[in-house]
Write a protein that holds these residues in place. Structure first.
Motif, PDB file in Angstrom:
ATOM      1  N   ILE A 174       0.405  -1.211  -0.006  1.00  0.00           N
ATOM      2  CA  ILE A 174       0.254  -0.140  -0.050  1.00  0.00           C
ATOM      3  C   ILE A 174       0.639   1.429  -0.260  1.00  0.00           C
ATOM      4  CG2 ILE A 174      -1.415   1.581   1.326  1.00  0.00           C
ATOM      5  CD1 ILE A 174      -3.026  -1.050   2.599  1.00  0.00           C
ATOM      6  N   GLU A 175       0.799   2.098  -0.692  1.00  0.00           N
ATOM      7  CA  GLU A 175       1.768   3.578  -1.065  1.00  0.00           C
ATOM      8  C   GLU A 175       0.556   4.632   0.125  1.00  0.00           C
ATOM      9  OE1 GLU A 175       2.410   7.061  -3.889  1.00  0.00           O
ATOM     10  OE2 GLU A 175       0.771   5.540  -4.862  1.00  0.00           O
ATOM     11  N   ARG A 176      -0.893   4.546  -0.124  1.00  0.00           N
ATOM     12  CA  ARG A 176      -1.928   5.245   0.776  1.00  0.00           C
ATOM     13  C   ARG A 176      -2.559   4.874   0.261  1.00  0.00           C
ATOM     14  NH1 ARG A 176      -1.453   8.048  -4.540  1.00  0.00           N
ATOM     15  NH2 ARG A 176      -3.171   8.516  -4.755  1.00  0.00           N
ATOM     16  N   VAL A 177      -3.368   5.600   2.133  1.00  0.00           N
ATOM     17  CA  VAL A 177      -5.042   5.506   1.688  1.00  0.00           C
ATOM     18  C   VAL A 177      -5.573   7.111   1.080  1.00  0.00           C
ATOM     19  CG1 VAL A 177      -7.284   4.845   3.033  1.00  0.00           C
ATOM     20  CG2 VAL A 177      -4.603   3.096   3.105  1.00  0.00           C
ATOM     21  N   ASP A 178      -6.848   6.772   0.901  1.00  0.00           N
ATOM     22  CA  ASP A 178      -7.368   7.919   0.069  1.00  0.00           C
ATOM     23  C   ASP A 178      -8.926   7.891   1.193  1.00  0.00           C
ATOM     24  OD1 ASP A 178      -5.690   9.038  -0.838  1.00  0.00           O
ATOM     25  OD2 ASP A 178      -6.195   8.646  -3.057  1.00  0.00           O
ATOM     26  N   TRP A 179      -9.337   9.410   1.631  1.00  0.00           N
ATOM     27  CA  TRP A 179     -10.510   9.829   2.211  1.00  0.00           C
ATOM     28  C   TRP A 179     -10.998  10.965   1.310  1.00  0.00           C
ATOM     29  CZ3 TRP A 179     -12.331  13.692   5.067  1.00  0.00           C
ATOM     30  CH2 TRP A 179     -13.358  13.190   6.058  1.00  0.00           C
ATOM     31  N   VAL A 180     -12.198  10.556   1.274  1.00  0.00           N
ATOM     32  CA  VAL A 180     -13.013  11.646   0.198  1.00  0.00           C
ATOM     33  C   VAL A 180     -14.526  11.563   1.822  1.00  0.00           C
ATOM     34  CG1 VAL A 180     -14.434  12.735  -1.481  1.00  0.00           C
ATOM     35  CG2 VAL A 180     -11.465  11.830  -1.490  1.00  0.00           C
ATOM     36  N   PRO A 181     -14.903  12.231   2.215  1.00  0.00           N
ATOM     37  CA  PRO A 181     -16.335  12.764   2.789  1.00  0.00           C
ATOM     38  C   PRO A 181     -17.533  12.557   1.751  1.00  0.00           C
ATOM     39  CG  PRO A 181     -15.576  14.768   3.056  1.00  0.00           C
ATOM     40  CD  PRO A 181     -14.097  13.979   2.497  1.00  0.00           C
ATOM     41  N   GLU A 182     -18.387  12.253   1.531  1.00  0.00           N
ATOM     42  CA  GLU A 182     -19.735  12.720   0.810  1.00  0.00           C
ATOM     43  C   GLU A 182     -19.657  14.214   1.586  1.00  0.00           C
ATOM     44  OE1 GLU A 182     -24.106  10.662  -0.024  1.00  0.00           O
ATOM     45  OE2 GLU A 182     -23.563  11.091   1.962  1.00  0.00           O
ATOM     46  N   GLY A 183     -20.378  14.271  -0.124  1.00  0.00           N
ATOM     47  CA  GLY A 183     -20.827  15.875  -0.579  1.00  0.00           C
ATOM     48  C   GLY A 183     -21.511  16.135  -1.854  1.00  0.00           C
ATOM     49  N   PRO A 184     -22.291  16.844  -2.055  1.00  0.00           N
ATOM     50  CA  PRO A 184     -23.798  17.045  -2.778  1.00  0.00           C
ATOM     51  C   PRO A 184     -23.129  16.608  -3.992  1.00  0.00           C
ATOM     52  CG  PRO A 184     -22.869  19.609  -1.601  1.00  0.00           C
ATOM     53  CD  PRO A 184     -21.844  18.445  -1.232  1.00  0.00           C
ATOM     54  N   SER A 185     -21.985  16.964  -4.771  1.00  0.00           N
ATOM     55  CA  SER A 185     -21.192  16.729  -6.062  1.00  0.00           C
ATOM     56  C   SER A 185     -20.499  15.056  -5.967  1.00  0.00           C
ATOM     57  CB  SER A 185     -20.837  17.125  -7.084  1.00  0.00           C
ATOM     58  OG  SER A 185     -19.735  18.107  -6.553  1.00  0.00           O
ATOM     59  N   THR A 186     -20.121  14.841  -5.371  1.00  0.00           N
ATOM     60  CA  THR A 186     -19.017  13.356  -4.429  1.00  0.00           C
ATOM     61  C   THR A 186     -19.507  12.501  -3.893  1.00  0.00           C
ATOM     62  OG1 THR A 186     -18.081  14.480  -3.019  1.00  0.00           O
ATOM     63  CG2 THR A 186     -17.150  15.350  -5.033  1.00  0.00           C
ATOM     64  N   GLU A 187     -18.957  11.202  -4.113  1.00  0.00           N
ATOM     65  CA  GLU A 187     -19.333   9.889  -3.661  1.00  0.00           C
ATOM     66  C   GLU A 187     -18.080  10.323  -2.278  1.00  0.00           C
ATOM     67  OE1 GLU A 187     -20.756   6.202  -6.203  1.00  0.00           O
ATOM     68  OE2 GLU A 187     -19.087   8.079  -6.905  1.00  0.00           O
ATOM     69  N   GLY A 188     -19.143   9.812  -1.241  1.00  0.00           N
ATOM     70  CA  GLY A 188     -17.605   9.386  -0.134  1.00  0.00           C
ATOM     71  C   GLY A 188     -16.913   7.792  -0.220  1.00  0.00           C
ATOM     72  N   TYR A 189     -16.463   7.990  -0.052  1.00  0.00           N
ATOM     73  CA  TYR A 189     -15.208   6.480   0.238  1.00  0.00           C
ATOM     74  C   TYR A 189     -14.257   6.598   1.038  1.00  0.00           C
ATOM     75  CZ  TYR A 189     -12.947   9.237  -3.670  1.00  0.00           C
ATOM     76  OH  TYR A 189     -11.726  10.348  -4.189  1.00  0.00           O
ATOM     77  N   LEU A 190     -13.393   5.241   0.980  1.00  0.00           N
ATOM     78  CA  LEU A 190     -12.423   4.753   1.278  1.00  0.00           C
ATOM     79  C   LEU A 190     -11.441   4.406   0.706  1.00  0.00           C
ATOM     80  CD1 LEU A 190     -10.615   4.345   3.778  1.00  0.00           C
ATOM     81  CD2 LEU A 190     -11.860   1.880   4.181  1.00  0.00           C
ATOM     82  N   ARG A 191     -10.600   5.057   0.047  1.00  0.00           N
ATOM     83  CA  ARG A 191      -9.221   4.186  -1.674  1.00  0.00           C
ATOM     84  C   ARG A 191      -8.570   3.583  -1.111  1.00  0.00           C
ATOM     85  NH1 ARG A 191     -10.002   7.430  -6.573  1.00  0.00           N
ATOM     86  NH2 ARG A 191     -11.521   5.562  -7.102  1.00  0.00           N
ATOM     87  N   VAL A 192      -8.097   2.377  -0.948  1.00  0.00           N
ATOM     88  CA  VAL A 192      -6.510   1.654  -0.889  1.00  0.00           C
ATOM     89  C   VAL A 192      -5.643   2.104  -2.064  1.00  0.00           C
ATOM     90  CG1 VAL A 192      -5.022   0.194  -0.591  1.00  0.00           C
ATOM     91  CG2 VAL A 192      -8.202   0.479   0.627  1.00  0.00           C
ATOM     92  N   VAL A 193      -4.727   2.544  -2.543  1.00  0.00           N
ATOM     93  CA  VAL A 193      -3.625   3.466  -3.322  1.00  0.00           C
ATOM     94  C   VAL A 193      -2.468   2.005  -2.876  1.00  0.00           C
ATOM     95  CG1 VAL A 193      -2.536   4.593  -4.775  1.00  0.00           C
ATOM     96  CG2 VAL A 193      -5.062   5.144  -3.696  1.00  0.00           C
ATOM     97  N   THR A 194      -2.443   1.169  -4.364  1.00  0.00           N
ATOM     98  CA  THR A 194      -0.946   0.265  -4.004  1.00  0.00           C
ATOM     99  C   THR A 194       0.067   1.334  -4.586  1.00  0.00           C
ATOM    100  OG1 THR A 194      -1.364  -0.806  -5.922  1.00  0.00           O
ATOM    101  CG2 THR A 194      -2.089  -1.849  -3.642  1.00  0.00           C
ATOM    102  N   TRP A 195       1.536   0.694  -4.344  1.00  0.00           N
ATOM    103  CA  TRP A 195       2.043   0.909  -4.796  1.00  0.00           C
ATOM    104  C   TRP A 195       2.437   0.626  -6.741  1.00  0.00           C
ATOM    105  CZ3 TRP A 195       5.177   4.942  -2.690  1.00  0.00           C
ATOM    106  CH2 TRP A 195       5.445   4.431  -1.611  1.00  0.00           C
TER     107      TRP A 195
END
Length: 292
Positions: A174-195
Motif C-alpha cells: 500500500i502506498e497510501r489510503v485516500d479518504w473523501v467525505p460525501e458531498g453534494p456532487s461527490t461520493e464518499g469513499y475510502l480508497r486503498v492505493v497500491t504502489w
C-alpha cells in the motif's frame, strides 16, 4: 489534573499528556463521537496555537509533529468542527484557556529540547484505535489487522464488486489510503492505493473501483472510514519510521578522518532526534572511531 471545557470536548492536562474527552451531544461532529477519547503525549506536539475572537470566544489548537497526526494526513477536507485537536469556548473561559495554552507551550518546548525525543511515527499509533479494526458502510465492510486490509461488499454494491465479493491488500503493497467525505456532487469513499496501481486505477470511479468502499448519506460512515484511513496510515508510517539517511549511515563509510568525524556528528544528530537507539548510536560510533 487540570481541566479546560470547551464546546465539543473537555481537555485534561498533566505534565506528560493532554487527554481529550469528546462530548456525545447530537451537535458534536461525528468524528469526535467516534473517537470518544484521545490521549496526546506532550512530545508529539509541535506547536500550540491560541486565538481570541473577543465576544465570539477563543480557539486552542494543537499542531502535532510531522507524521504524528494521521487524521490530518488523510482528513484535510474536514470541516473546522471536525478537527480532533481543536477546542473552542466562550469568552467567560478565555483567561483560563490562554493560561493552559501558555503552560502547554512551556511543556512542549522542554520536550523538544530533550535528548530522548521519540520518533513522531510512534505517537501516531497511539492516536488511532487498536487493531483489528472493523467498520461497516452501506456498501460493505473493511477490516484491518495491522498487516492486511480487507474490503468486502454487500449485495447493494455494483455488479463488478459483488462478482468479486472481497479483496485483500497487504500493508507492504500500500502506498497510501485516500479518504473523501460525501458531498453534494461527490461520493464518499475510502480508497486503498497500491504502489503498483496505474494512473487509471487511481482515478477510477469509486463505485466501480475494487479498491474503494463507499459511504452513503451518513456522517457516521464518513467518520468511520476516516478513522480506518488514519489507522492504516499510522501503521504505514510505523513500518517506515527509519529514513533513508539511517540506512546510509549504517553502510560502510569512507575512511578519511574528516569524513569519519562528519559521520559521527550526523549520528549524534539522529540519536538526539530519536532516530537511533542508544545501542545503535554507541555501536556505530565505536565502529567509526576504530577507522581513525
Amino acid at each position: 489534573m487540570d481541566e479546560l471545557r470547551g464546546k465539543a470536548a473537555s481537555w485534561h492536562f498533566d505534565d506528560e499528556n493532554v487527554v481529550i474527552q469528546y462530548n456525545s451531544r447530537w451537535r458534536t461532529h461525528a468524528l469526535l463521537k467516534v473517537l470518544a477519547r484521545c490521549e496526546i503525549p506532550v512530545p508529539a506536539i509541535a506547536a500550540v496555537d491560541f486565538t481570541s475572537a473577543g465576544k465570539k470566544g477563543w480557539q486552542l489548537q494543537l499542531r502535532l509533529r510531522e507524521r504524528a497526526d494521521p487524521y490530518a494526513a488523510v482528513g484535510a477536507l474536514l470541516a473546522q468542527k471536525g478537527q480532533p485537536f481543536l477546542l473552542s469556548g466562550g469568552p467567560d473561559t478565555e483567561l483560563l484557556a490562554e493560561y493552559h495554552a501558555d503552560q502547554l507551550r512551556l511543556a512542549v518546548d522542554a520536550a523538544q529540547r530533550s535528548d530522548t525525543l521519540r520518533p513522531a511515527e510512534e505517537f501516531a499509533l497511539g492516536l488511532v484505535p487498536p487493531v483489528p479494526l472493523h467498520i461497516q458502510t452501506s456498501e460493505g465492510t473493511a477490516m484491518f489487522d495491522g498487516e492486511t486490509i480487507r474490503l468486502e461488499w454487500s449485495d447493494d454494491a455494483s455488479s463488478r464488486k459483488t462478482k468479486k465479493r472481497r479483496v485483500a491488500y497487504a500493508l507492504k503493497d500500500i502506498e497510501r489510503v485516500d479518504w473523501v467525505p460525501e458531498g453534494p456532487s461527490t461520493e464518499g469513499y475510502l480508497r486503498v492505493v497500491t504502489w503498483e496501481a496505474d494512473a487509471d486505477a487511481k482515478s477510477a470511479k469509486p463505485s466501480k473501483d475494487l479498491a474503494c468502499l463507499l459511504t452513503e448519506d451518513s456522517a457516521k460512515q464518513d467518520a468511520w472510514t476516516l478513522v480506518m484511513a488514519a489507522t492504516v496510515t499510522a501503521h504505514l508510517w510505523a513500518k517506515t519510521d527509519r529514513p533513508a539517511e539511517r540506512a546510509q549511515l549504517t553502510a560502510t563509510p569512507d575512511t578519511g578522518p574528516q569524513i569519519v568525524y562528519d559521520r559521527i556528528r550526523e549520528l549524534g544528530r539522529l540519536h538526539k532526534e530519536g532516530l537511533l537507539t542508544d545501542e545503535e548510536f554507541a555501536s556505530k560510533k565505536a565502529e567509526l572511531l576504530d577507522r581513525l
